[in-house]
Write an enzyme that holds these catalytic residues in place. Sequence first.
Site, PDB file in Angstrom:
ATOM      1  N   GLY B 161       0.800  -1.221   0.000  1.00  0.00           N
ATOM      2  CA  GLY B 161       0.000   0.000   0.000  1.00  0.00           C
ATOM      3  C   GLY B 161       0.831   1.269   0.000  1.00  0.00           C
ATOM      4  CB  THR B 163       0.883   3.167   4.408  1.00  0.00           C
ATOM      5  OG1 THR B 163       0.945   1.788   4.775  1.00  0.00           O
ATOM      6  CG2 THR B 163      -0.315   3.406   3.536  1.00  0.00           C
ATOM      7  CB  SER B 164       6.723   2.007   4.397  1.00  0.00           C
ATOM      8  OG  SER B 164       7.960   2.506   4.830  1.00  0.00           O
ATOM      9  CE1 TYR B 502       0.922   4.828  16.645  1.00  0.00           C
ATOM     10  CE2 TYR B 502       1.506   6.956  15.740  1.00  0.00           C
ATOM     11  CZ  TYR B 502       1.190   5.624  15.560  1.00  0.00           C
ATOM     12  OH  TYR B 502       1.147   5.112  14.310  1.00  0.00           O
TER      13      TYR B 502
END
Lengths: 637, 582
Positions: B161, B163-164, B502
Amino acid sequence: SKCVYTYKEHRDPMLKKRDDFEDILEERRNSSDLKYALRCYTPVLYKGVTPCTSSMLKSMVLQSDQLHYVINQVSKETGKATDDIKEEASAILEEMAQCLQLSTVRFFAFTLSKAFKTLFRSICVNEDGIQRLQQAIQEHPVVLLPSHRSYMDFLLMSYILYTYDVALPVIAAGMDFMGMKFVGEMLRMSGAFFIRRSFGGDKLYWALFSEYVKTMLKNGFAPVEFFLEGTRSRTSKSLTPKLGLLNIVMDPFLKGEVFDVNVVPVSISYERVLEETLYARELLGIPKPKESTSGLFKARKILSEDYGSIHVYFGQPVSVRSLAQGKVNRCQFNLVPRHIPRRPSEDIASFVNDSAYRLVRAQEENMVLKPWVLVASLLLQYHHQNQAAGQKRGIALGELTAQAVWLRDLSRQYGAFLHWPGTVVTQVFTIILLALLEQGLYFFELLSQAVILLSCASYRNQALHVFVRPALLALAIHTASSNQKQEVFNSFSFLRNMFSNEFILCPGATVQDFEEACYLLVKTGALQFTQQEVLVTERGHRTLAFLSTMLDPFLQGYQVVCRFLCEEATETLTEKQFIPAVRKFIKKLLLAGFYLLLFLRFSFVCVCVFFFTSAFYKMHNCVLCVCVCVCVCVLSR
Amino acid sequence: MPKYTKPPSHLQEILKWNGWGYSDTRFLFNKKGQAEFTGKRYRLSGMIIPALQNWFEGTFGASVQHKSPAMPILTSSAVQPPTLNEAFVDELKSTGIPCSHDAEDRVFRGHGHCLHEVFALREGKVGRVPDIVVWPNCHNDVVKIVELACKHNVCLIPYGGGTSVSSALECPPEETRCIVSLDTSQMNRILWIDEKNLTAHVEAGIVGQELERLLNESGYCTGHEPDSMEFSSLGGWVATRASGMKKNIYGNIEDLVVHVKMVTPQGVIEKGCQCPRMSTGPDIHHFIMGSEGTLGVVTEVTMKIRPMPEYQKYGSVVFPNFEQGVACLREVAKQRCAPASIRLMDNEQFKFGHALKPQVSSIFTSFLDGLKKFYITKFKGFDPDRLCVATLLFEGDREKVLQHEKQVYDIAAKFGGLAAGEDNGQRGYMLTFVIAYLRDLGMDYYVIGESFETSVPWDRVLDICRNVKARIIQECKDKGVQFSPLSTCRVTQTYDAGACVYFYFAFNYRGLSDPVHVYEQVEHAAREEILANGGSLSHHHGVGKLRKEWMRETISDVGMGMLKSVKNYVDPKNIFGNRNLI
């Protein structure tokens, strides 16, 4: 030795910028002390601080994971019930804990104002330093590290902080004070907490003590204050640092419990220490009087004397984080729960040790030197030379003045923090002489008295940190078998090693120290370097002679101890017996007509420890021989 | 030149080439200076966000007057002409597998979404990109491609995809061979669903939202919802050890995978059965999961599926401070009663979330909001500069959800938490999907930023949050950033033994000559701080090339040796040459 040229100009100590001083007693003399003691006191606190009382602190400590762990461990080892141990812990904490109370602080603010005004002419503080401290306190937990020359130190610190509306510190104090009825409790209420002098194997005590300090630090309860030197220096020479408490206050940073800890070295320079004669007697073997309230009361006679002025310099806050940058791998705490007490790893032990030396040096650097410190150094050298030559001749005032001016300029170039009142030299000297006379130091007749000599030496010692590195180099040049750079470096390195417990010489910094010494001596035109050799210039001889003579008393001290060990020491000598035995030995030498530069000094304890730790009984002959050889060859040049 | 055929379905056409997500969807400040979210795809789409401008300018010291626009289109001249291995291309063509060496196609697959990658694209700068893109249609196509690659010694980089965020898709600049991007997007079918065992066999190129949509049609779901699920692919999840928001119910990818098929230069690796657990030596799935495209291409996966949940409910709890919030999450984890998702935002993020509230339509709602605020700050005495909020998502059958909800709220109450409504919770989760668009908005106005994650034992959570945030601020200051940065964090997952944290970090780079370099230095320092505080190198983003330097200390010398020896056996010629991980 090739690094001589890499020593950067910007590290030139002479260019070090220092703040100006402000006399805080001046205002006290002009306004009401009572009003001052009762004024509104609203210090700025650490940003993350949650208000908590000293009893809450205690219960936080008792409920901490570390304590739980240690209590269980002790219970397993001794078979005692955990409840009993908990009770014991709670009692220890009761004995240890401070209970800072503003009312007591106000009481001290009032009485100390009165006392200080009688004792001292002025108490000068660098206000910029106070501002930096204010800032630091808001950002991170703060540790205050004042130099320790007098009982006065911590009262003085709190007094100053109160004056400037800075958060009052909690202070690690020796248990000795607890012996003083009433006064002990007063100190406790002004922020002191008491620790036993030795508790080597007592796990519970250690856990309580370290957790107590850490809890106060982490919660930003108050700045934590303690003395790196561990005890008052009786010789005005900085003592090699003790690491226990420094280990404790660095631990929360290393384990990530706080983002950073700010350590603020504070240099307190007394013109004349209250305990001056007491120290000299102590060094001569008269035991120190036990701390007691009645003793304090008797000591009130000091109130009638003049102790000049005090300079208190709050140094640049040092971030432990930046100290540790690249030196400590904090990941080492990742694999064991942080509350389980562990012996510090090798890299941490050496990091703390290094930092401790750096901090003591930071204290030294901002010590204010008075003219008599330099004059005392000169007089002692003259006195010794005359004595050695069997003469009883004085020194003309004019000559002394000229010498002192020369030394003043030299020490300025070496980065000394001089406080030299007035610009007219002769005027200054009149003042100095008057002061010396006042203090009973009118030299030549009286100098033969040991107490005076020792007092004088302790003045000289205040300047040692300025000269020690160049002096070691000067001595190294004399002792080196040739003037090859490598030879000189080797002998510098040997001497430095020998004196590592005597002066503040950061471990492992031989090359830097050598560079610094070379830089200073080259800068002042005393030395020249060629590709291979070190050359003393024409005018360098005087400087070098002065410098190496400065170390003579220390060398001779070591020499005497070595002689004692060779000639008299028996295998069964314990540490306790050692110092009196050496004292006796020296007395014998003196009676036999052997002239000594200095009487036994306190630092022999260091020497003694040094010998004992280097497997004394096995190796003593060979170690001694080396020492003696060096001492002898240095002295017999 | 040979003629190429492009595949029919092309996600690329509706996505931005130099930013996050769909081309029709972006934040902008309109002429009145109000923030607006364009498009129709999200709940927030088409809405005005009145508070955003203030927050944006206030937080970053930025101004909507100071724009730093991106290059609108890619100039083909910026792209190096492809290094083609003619023999390989000829044979590939003969197989009929679609491929292309269009500059646009190559550039699109030459990057992930790290800040430095997107920043360069916005400036129109393109480094080494794949020389050719192939679109296999099935497992066998992949087998053929890998065989050809081995035969002709070309370098293969699998692409899912895109999205790395670990520089995993960057072409190693030192690679001299022809680089082939193997795009799995055409392998996007569900091959079968086994309702007896509740498993589905799926081709690895399928993207998350498509997989859920298709399974939902049959009444099932995987429950695997990483924040990137709109665009990230199943194969990518396996290759990076992905984690989903609702892992508390459904598990992370390693719990969901029953069987994997991967094509390697040595052949195809797979297990011989679809058993739930085996004691057959080290689990070969664990060589595949997290291999980050260094060993082969994942082509097909058998995954656990679940019946779609009957009932979903959002929720939120306000805590007086972050410490209390973390203590609550820890207790929830201890009692093993975590809802499908539970996340705790710190104060800065709470304010950020607040700034993203869309314009309210009725006076009544705004009155209610005011009342709520009054209740929390005045009546309950919460400090608006310290309070923080946890967002919750419950799933399951209705009764159990309500029961569960009560249990969690009761625990929260013990830590001073106040229930703060469904709406706050839902907005929190929506933020997850739009935050990546916000970065593009920031970049239009001299603000750059990124997020990164870690996992950490419970006793370290507070310490790591405080220290890493403080480190970011300090490093920005030291590196000459003129404005104070946004440095914020949230706890996004709870485990028995720890949590996933996060960090978001952004700053205004006006006045810096090389903002990306400064950014990278700060991120590097932040990662060092994470490791020094007992955090992991990555919880689910993976290592890629961005975090490679710390692998050795993370898994030890022997660990590195083990991984390397596997690589040497499976791929001795380094056909899968993206140089990730080790």
